[in-house]
Design an enzyme around this catalytic site. Structure first.
Site, PDB file in Angstrom:
ATOM      1  N   GLY A 259      -0.193   1.430   0.139  1.00  0.00           N
ATOM      2  CA  GLY A 259      -1.577   1.175  -0.251  1.00  0.00           C
ATOM      3  C   GLY A 259      -2.139  -0.086   0.385  1.00  0.00           C
TER       4      GLY A 259
ATOM      5  N   HIS B 159       4.515   5.445  -3.852  1.00  0.00           N
ATOM      6  CA  HIS B 159       5.405   4.994  -4.943  1.00  0.00           C
ATOM      7  C   HIS B 159       4.745   5.015  -6.311  1.00  0.00           C
ATOM      8  CE1 HIS B 159       4.285   0.660  -5.720  1.00  0.00           C
ATOM      9  NE2 HIS B 159       3.767   0.737  -4.504  1.00  0.00           N
TER      10      HIS B 159
ATOM     11  N   CYS C 171       1.464  -6.923  -8.760  1.00  0.00           N
ATOM     12  CA  CYS C 171       1.553  -7.795  -7.599  1.00  0.00           C
ATOM     13  C   CYS C 171       1.334  -9.257  -7.971  1.00  0.00           C
ATOM     14  CB  CYS C 171       0.550  -7.344  -6.544  1.00  0.00           C
ATOM     15  SG  CYS C 171       0.684  -5.589  -6.225  1.00  0.00           S
TER      16      CYS C 171
HETATM   17  C1  LIG Z   1      -5.044  -0.086  -6.963  1.00  0.00           C
HETATM   18  C2  LIG Z   1      -3.934  -0.487  -6.051  1.00  0.00           C
HETATM   19  N1  LIG Z   1      -4.200  -0.668  -4.743  1.00  0.00           N
HETATM   20  C3  LIG Z   1      -3.251  -1.019  -3.864  1.00  0.00           C
HETATM   21  C4  LIG Z   1      -1.954  -1.219  -4.266  1.00  0.00           C
HETATM   22  C5  LIG Z   1      -0.930  -1.601  -3.249  1.00  0.00           C
HETATM   23  O1  LIG Z   1      -0.150  -0.480  -2.884  1.00  0.00           O
HETATM   24  P1  LIG Z   1       1.295  -0.689  -2.220  1.00  0.00           P
HETATM   25  O2  LIG Z   1       2.180  -1.247  -3.287  1.00  0.00           O
HETATM   26  O3  LIG Z   1       1.692   0.698  -1.782  1.00  0.00           O
HETATM   27  O4  LIG Z   1       1.126  -1.599  -1.068  1.00  0.00           O
HETATM   28  C6  LIG Z   1      -1.620  -1.063  -5.623  1.00  0.00           C
HETATM   29  C7  LIG Z   1      -0.244  -1.349  -6.100  1.00  0.00           C
HETATM   30  O5  LIG Z   1      -0.058  -1.988  -7.126  1.00  0.00           O
HETATM   31  C8  LIG Z   1      -2.640  -0.676  -6.536  1.00  0.00           C
HETATM   32  O6  LIG Z   1      -2.384  -0.510  -7.832  1.00  0.00           O
END
Ligand SMILES: Cc1ncc(COP(=O)(O)O)c(C=O)c1O
Length: 380
Positions: A71, A201, A325
């Site tokens: 993402g 994931h 995150c």
């Molecule tokens: C809304 C949203 N966007 C982007 C991401 C990032 O995705 P990735 O973990 O695959 O980089 C996340 C992950 O927590 C998310 O919840």
């Protein structure tokens, strides 16, 4: 002690069928998809098949799908790609205050490069007003990036309405559908979406793989340079086992979407019922009408996030304070800050429970029971 995982919005367990598929491909199809021999052709076939089915799941064409590392890369590719290609037409970008950091930090970086970004506010339920998008549009707006469903409070944004507004404006419309994909029926053509990010994931696929949908009418400059993979849009030897696993996860999630929505709505109701039965004081953060079924964000007056999470973990319940995150950081969530006033107690006492694969009703009831006990203890 049985541990109960209710943090599926952070990441989700890999479906055993996905693991099986990936193991099979790792063992048998190690070829480089760019090789013209038998081994390469087999690997290429796996990618082609996945691309076609993933495209179909959002009503796109196969060549409108670019595989990414997840993402974050999809969001970055969308935002920096538009800025580079369309920056000559204007320097204005519209987003919201509640985006994932993959979008917010990319926008911040663009500000340092001379772009101007409007961060739209949301209401107390975490929803942006489509009319605000319309008001914020300018002749020099080149990109509108608004998430489909929020990862912390689950609020679904008025994507269709925004798509309609943008139909009469040249700005590119990107949506981060990382949390919504697999639980919401998404039709990019009908909704007027130009760019859309997905991550495997979150839907019981492997980490480190995702895709960016890029409408054939949009030209994005690449982020990676090297080989000619992904039609020169994303260089690098393709991650074939992960793509095969991603496809398996998508097949399952598309097939089981309706059952999942019903099950998770039932989990939400069962969890809330337990709290009510135990006479716990709480309020729900997010929208009751426009909500992703798997996300339940609750505020417990008189508690605080850290104590709640530690106690929940000791009781075997894995929940979260919101954005995975930013886990570990004691800063209040930017999403809750956008929804409530700076001094609001909910910034300090909100917990996200998110449901998914392998959760059972019994588990959710136990989680509700344990949460009730902890809240009682902490507020005594
Ligand atoms: C809304 C949203 N966007 C982007 C991401 C990032 O995705 P990735 O973990 O695959 O980089 C996340 C992950 O927590 C998310 O919840």
């Amino acid at each position: 002690m049985e541990r109960i995982y209710v943090d599926h919005a952070a990441t989700s367990p890999i479906n055993p069928k996905v693991i099986e598929k990936m193991m099979e491909i790792m063992g048998s199809d190690f070829g480089n998809p760019s090789s013209i021999h038998h081994f390469g052709r087999r690997a290429r076939h796996i990618i082609d098949e996945a691309r076609a089915e993933l495209a179909k799941s959002i009503n796109a064409e196969p060549n409108e799908i670019i595989f990414t590392s997840g993402g974050t890369e999809a969001d970055n590719h969308a935002i920096f790609g538009v800025a580079e290609t369309y920056g000559k037409n204007g320097k204005h970008i519209i987003t919201t205050q509640i985006e994932h950091h993959a979008v917010l930090h990319a926008c911040k970086k663009l500000e340092s490069l001379g772009f101007e970004v409007t961060y739209l506010p949301v209401d107390q339920e975490g929803r942006v007003d489509a009319a605000d998008v319309e008001k914020a549009l300018r002749d020099d707006t080149i990109l509108v990036t608004i998430m489909y469903g929020n990862n912390e409070v689950g609020t679904i944004q008025p994507i269709k309405e925004i798509g309609k507004i943008l139909a009469d404006h040249p700005a590119i419309f990107h949506t981060d559908a990382v949390q919504a994909y697999g639980l919401e029926k998404i039709n990019v053509k009908e909704y007027g979406i130009d760019l859309l990010s997905v991550s495997a994931h979150k839907i019981n696929g492997p980490k480190g793989i995702g895709f960016l949908y890029v409408s054939k009418d949009v030209k994005l400059s690449p982020r990676f340079f090297g080989g000619e993979q992904e039609r020169k849009r994303r260089a690098g030897t393709e991650n074939v086992p992960s793509i095969a696993g991603f496809l398996e996860a998508v097949r399952i999630s598309q097939r089981e979407m309706e059952q999942k929505v019903i099950a998770y709505q039932g989990f939400k109701a069962a969890f809330l019922k337990k709290l009510t039965e135990n006479q716990i004081t709480f309020s729900q953060n997010g929208s009751l009408d426009y909500s992703l079924p798997h996300v339940l964000n609750l505020s417990f007056p008189g508690t605080n996030v850290e104590a709640m999470l530690v106690n929940l973990d000791l009781a075997g319940i894995a929940a979260s304070s919101g954005s995975a995150c930013t886990a570990g950081s004691i800063d209040p969530s930017h999403v809750l800050v956008a929804m409530f006033d700076q001094g609001d107690e909910r910034l300090q006492n909100s917990i996200r429970f998110s449901f998914g694969l392998f959760n059972t009703l019994e588990q959710i009831e136990r989680a509700g029971e344990e949460t009730s006990k902890i809240v009682k203890r902490l507020t005594k």
